[in-house]
Write a protein that holds these residues in place. Structure first.
Motif: not given
Ligand code: SAM
Length: 195
Positions: A136-143, A150-156
């Motif tokens: 899973f891409f947690l943080d794609p680093g987009l401003a 890509p849309f990031g996601v959290t563990k929660r």
């Protein structure tokens, strides 16, 4: 997002020309066996990495015919096939037909409001007790995080979608030791079992 247009115009920064390092390491540690489903497989680098293992059959699905035409031009590595289709409208015969799902950059590519449908889709293809292994891409680093894919996601959010829904239970979770350059520290790997 016009995925096929992106492939036609060769605007595919996600395609690194090689399987995900996290997948390569995972396969070395614990090979997959049986039937494997790969949603949003693109040019199929991961599909071929999985297909190199013994006693495995892999089906890669992608909505882009251009991506799949290219995927099919690569040398075959084993029992891999590619299907042009939408993961939200899979063939009936896929239901309960797979032992594994390999997820890598499909979940982050779909609209956030379709994530529950994504979970239902991957659960539907798995046998009971089958497993999804995922990066899973947690943080794609987009401003602007809404400017994906890509849309990031959290563990929660992952827990809520996959675990609290009752569709899956967690088997193992870890930070991958290796990643494509630029993705280091931004990914999470998880194996979850269909319940
Ligand atoms: C970010 S790309 C990743 C491709 C591949 N996993 C890789 O890492 O190179 C997302 C892929 O998902 C595919 N895709 C997007 N929506 C889809 C859908 N609803 N059904 C099937 N494939 C889809 C796109 O065509 C694209 O190839």
């Amino acid at each position: 997002m016009d995925w096929d247009g992106a492939y036609k115009n060769r605007q595919t920064p996600w395609d690194k020309g090689a399987p995900s390092p996290g997948l390569v390491d995972l396969l070395e540690a614990s090979p997959m066996r049986g039937r494997v489903f790969v949603p949003g497989c693109g040019l199929g680098h991961d599909v071929r990495a999985i297909a190199r293992q013994p006693r495995v059959e892999v089906v890669g699905v992608d909505i882009s015919p251009t991506a799949l035409a290219r995927a099919r031009r690569f040398k075959r590595r084993g029992r891999e096939t590619f299907l042009n289709g939408d993961i939200f409208n899979l063939p009936r015969e896929f239901r309960g037909a797979f032992d594994w799902v390999w997820e890598h950059t499909c979940f982050c590519a779909i609209p956030v409001q379709r994530r529950k449908e994504y979970v239902a889709a991957v659960r539907s293809v798995l046998k009971r007790g089958g497993e999804i292994a995922a990066i899973f891409f947690l943080d794609p680093g987009l401003a602007d995080p809404d400017a994906g894919p890509p849309f990031g996601v959290t563990k929660r959010q992952l827990n809520s979608l996959f675990l609290k829904s009752g569709a899956f239970e967690i088997v193992h979770e870890w930070d991958p030791e290796r990643a494509y350059p630029g993705r280091e520290g931004r990914e999470l790997m998880r194996v979850m079992r269909a319940v």
